[in-house]
Design a protein around this motif. Sequence first.
Motif, PDB file in Angstrom:
ATOM      1  N   LEU A  45      -0.415  -4.889  10.254  1.00  0.00           N
ATOM      2  CA  LEU A  45      -0.544  -3.514   9.778  1.00  0.00           C
ATOM      3  C   LEU A  45      -0.112  -2.505  10.838  1.00  0.00           C
ATOM      4  O   LEU A  45      -0.069  -1.306  10.556  1.00  0.00           O
ATOM      5  N   ARG A  53     -10.158  -2.407   8.646  1.00  0.00           N
ATOM      6  CA  ARG A  53     -11.350  -2.873   7.938  1.00  0.00           C
ATOM      7  C   ARG A  53     -10.993  -4.162   7.210  1.00  0.00           C
ATOM      8  O   ARG A  53     -10.050  -4.183   6.422  1.00  0.00           O
ATOM      9  N   LYS A  63      -9.167  -9.263   2.570  1.00  0.00           N
ATOM     10  CA  LYS A  63      -8.369  -8.065   2.355  1.00  0.00           C
ATOM     11  C   LYS A  63      -8.536  -7.200   3.600  1.00  0.00           C
ATOM     12  O   LYS A  63      -9.656  -6.929   4.032  1.00  0.00           O
ATOM     13  N   VAL A  65      -7.440  -3.523   5.435  1.00  0.00           N
ATOM     14  CA  VAL A  65      -6.953  -2.179   5.163  1.00  0.00           C
ATOM     15  C   VAL A  65      -6.998  -1.389   6.465  1.00  0.00           C
ATOM     16  O   VAL A  65      -7.990  -1.435   7.198  1.00  0.00           O
ATOM     17  N   ARG A  69      -2.186   1.159   5.093  1.00  0.00           N
ATOM     18  CA  ARG A  69      -1.584  -0.076   4.567  1.00  0.00           C
ATOM     19  C   ARG A  69      -2.684  -1.074   4.234  1.00  0.00           C
ATOM     20  O   ARG A  69      -3.815  -0.936   4.675  1.00  0.00           O
ATOM     21  N   LYS A  70      -2.310  -2.103   3.471  1.00  0.00           N
ATOM     22  CA  LYS A  70      -3.253  -3.188   3.213  1.00  0.00           C
ATOM     23  C   LYS A  70      -2.507  -4.508   3.191  1.00  0.00           C
ATOM     24  O   LYS A  70      -1.296  -4.557   2.923  1.00  0.00           O
ATOM     25  N   TYR A  72      -3.278  -8.999   2.465  1.00  0.00           N
ATOM     26  CA  TYR A  72      -4.181 -10.038   1.975  1.00  0.00           C
ATOM     27  C   TYR A  72      -3.914 -11.325   2.742  1.00  0.00           C
ATOM     28  O   TYR A  72      -2.761 -11.653   3.057  1.00  0.00           O
TER      29      TYR A  72
END
Length: 110
Positions: A45, A53, A63, A65, A69-70, A72
């Motif tokens: 990220l 987080r 997940k 974040v 952005r995020k 998986y």
Amino acid sequence: MRPSRAAALIPVAALLAGALSPACSVANVPSNAMPMVRARATSDLDCPDKDVRVEEQLGGQFKAVGCGRKAYYRAACEALRCVVSGEGEAAVPWRDRPEPMDADRGRGVP
């Protein structure tokens, strides 16, 4: 006839023993991968660790974040050894992974 107090506690004791058994802790094994997921997410990220987080989801899914952005991730753990793969990456089964010493030799590391 009314059951004795000791007889009434037997089901509670059995439930408590089952909850504390090692077999029940297997469900939490992917949480051992949390540091690896966090490190990977910080890099992927391009975001400082304090701003990322990470949420553990069902089935070893995570997940992450941060910084708008995020991402998986999937974690596969065997005892305390875990492997983290990103979304779209194929996970390598444990039995097909090279031993760490073999992988180092392949990279020219003595």
